[in-house]
Design a protein around this motif. Structure first.
Motif, PDB file in Angstrom:
ATOM      1  N   GLY A  53      37.095  34.830  51.137  1.00 46.23           N
ATOM      2  CA  GLY A  53      35.718  35.287  50.981  1.00 46.23           C
ATOM      3  C   GLY A  53      35.649  36.344  49.891  1.00 46.23           C
ATOM      4  O   GLY A  53      36.559  36.493  49.077  1.00 46.23           O
ATOM      5  N   ILE A  54      34.561  37.104  49.862  1.00 42.36           N
ATOM      6  CA  ILE A  54      34.364  38.096  48.811  1.00 42.36           C
ATOM      7  C   ILE A  54      35.480  39.141  48.801  1.00 42.36           C
ATOM      8  O   ILE A  54      35.938  39.558  47.734  1.00 42.36           O
ATOM      9  N   ALA A  55      35.962  39.546  49.969  1.00 45.45           N
ATOM     10  CA  ALA A  55      37.021  40.560  50.022  1.00 45.45           C
ATOM     11  C   ALA A  55      38.335  40.008  49.495  1.00 45.45           C
ATOM     12  O   ALA A  55      39.011  40.638  48.673  1.00 45.45           O
ATOM     13  N   GLY A  56      38.725  38.820  49.968  1.00 51.11           N
ATOM     14  CA  GLY A  56      39.981  38.231  49.544  1.00 51.11           C
ATOM     15  C   GLY A  56      40.015  37.883  48.075  1.00 51.11           C
ATOM     16  O   GLY A  56      41.001  38.146  47.373  1.00 51.11           O
ATOM     17  N   LEU A  57      38.941  37.284  47.581  1.00 48.81           N
ATOM     18  CA  LEU A  57      38.887  36.891  46.169  1.00 48.81           C
ATOM     19  C   LEU A  57      38.875  38.116  45.254  1.00 48.81           C
ATOM     20  O   LEU A  57      39.534  38.128  44.205  1.00 48.81           O
ATOM     21  N   THR A  58      38.130  39.141  45.644  1.00 45.82           N
ATOM     22  CA  THR A  58      38.098  40.365  44.842  1.00 45.82           C
ATOM     23  C   THR A  58      39.471  41.010  44.802  1.00 45.82           C
ATOM     24  O   THR A  58      39.950  41.449  43.739  1.00 45.82           O
ATOM     25  N   ALA A  59      40.147  41.073  45.957  1.00 48.52           N
ATOM     26  CA  ALA A  59      41.492  41.639  46.006  1.00 48.52           C
ATOM     27  C   ALA A  59      42.445  40.845  45.127  1.00 48.52           C
ATOM     28  O   ALA A  59      43.244  41.428  44.370  1.00 48.52           O
ATOM     29  N   ALA A  60      42.378  39.526  45.208  1.00 50.57           N
ATOM     30  CA  ALA A  60      43.265  38.673  44.413  1.00 50.57           C
ATOM     31  C   ALA A  60      43.072  38.889  42.921  1.00 50.57           C
ATOM     32  O   ALA A  60      44.038  38.986  42.159  1.00 50.57           O
ATOM     33  N   LEU A  61      41.822  38.993  42.498  1.00 48.45           N
ATOM     34  CA  LEU A  61      41.534  39.196  41.078  1.00 48.45           C
ATOM     35  C   LEU A  61      42.020  40.554  40.595  1.00 48.45           C
ATOM     36  O   LEU A  61      42.493  40.690  39.460  1.00 48.45           O
ATOM     37  N   LYS A  62      41.918  41.565  41.438  1.00 54.33           N
ATOM     38  CA  LYS A  62      42.415  42.898  41.065  1.00 54.33           C
ATOM     39  C   LYS A  62      43.945  42.895  41.007  1.00 54.33           C
ATOM     40  O   LYS A  62      44.551  43.415  40.069  1.00 54.33           O
ATOM     41  N   LEU A  63      44.573  42.305  42.006  1.00 58.48           N
ATOM     42  CA  LEU A  63      46.028  42.296  42.092  1.00 58.48           C
ATOM     43  C   LEU A  63      46.664  41.457  40.990  1.00 58.48           C
ATOM     44  O   LEU A  63      47.800  41.724  40.576  1.00 58.48           O
TER      45      LEU A  63
END
Length: 215
Positions: free
Chosen positions: A16-26
């Motif tokens: 979701g928004i949290a997982g995808l945002t984290a993945a893009l940052k990482l």
């Protein structure tokens, strides 16, 4: 039974928004494997209809957003959490706009803010009645095209692997056990709304991440 072991720099659970945002940052600091137990689109984010509140208008202020939230929270809000929400939320919404999320606009290209219950100002950004789906579309498209991100669908995560109080990976399942090893694990697996008989959330919201963290 054969056991598959895969190594990566970072593991993210949830799409979701949290997982995808984290993945893009990482992904800026190494390889990322994003694990989701169904299709990547099967998230609460994708079904969210309402908009996002942020004090972005010139005639609005973060402190007003904070006061509105505390007031309608009727004593149940954690003040520090609300402070983080209203302050950092502004920059996070700006990030979404920069990534290409199409919030509704007037003809002059100015964002069309709406006003909802509990808000003293028009501060709700929306994309028709499918705001979550628009956010999911943009973030998922970017994640799928990123060279450092691998999205693995239909792989339920069963347990966090912990030794000496340090999490070093996860145990998952896809026609047999999988072990994913990494420097860190980010749990963004959503809520537990389907422990109830009736819920408008997707069926994947069964509290897996919460249970693994608790154990």
């Amino acid at each position: 039974m054969k056991q598959n072991t895969i190594r990566t720099d970072h593991i993210v659970i949830g799409s979701g928004i949290a997982g995808l945002t984290a993945a893009l940052k990482l992904a800026n600091s190494g390889s990322v494997i994003l694990l989701t137990k169904k299709k990547a689109e099967d998230s609460a984010t994708n079904l969210a209809q309402g908009g996002i509140a942020a004090a972005l208008k010139k005639d609005d202020q973060i402190i007003w957003h904070y006061r509105d939230t505390i007031q309608v929270g009727a004593g149940l809000c954690k003040k520090n959490a609300v402070k983080i929400l209203v302050e950092e939320g502004v920059e996070r919404v700006k990030d979404l706009i920069a990534r290409g999320v199409n919030f509704d606009k007037y003809r002059d290209s100015e964002i069309s803010f709406t006003k909802e219950g509990g808000h003293s100002k028009r501060r709700i950004l929306h994309s028709g009645d499918s705001t979550g789906a628009e956010i999911e579309r943009v973030l998922l498209k970017e994640a799928k095209s990123h060279k450092n991100i691998v999205i693995k669908e239909n792989i339920p995560v069963l347990e966090l692997l912990v030794k000496d109080q340090v999490c070093y990976g996860v145990l998952a399942e896809q026609q047999g056990p999988y072990i994913f090893l990494s420097k860190d694990v980010f749990i963004a697996a959503g809520g537990a709304t389907h422990v109830y008989l009736q819920s408008t959330h997707p069926f994947v919201c069964t509290g897996d991440g919460i249970a693994m963290a608790y154990r």
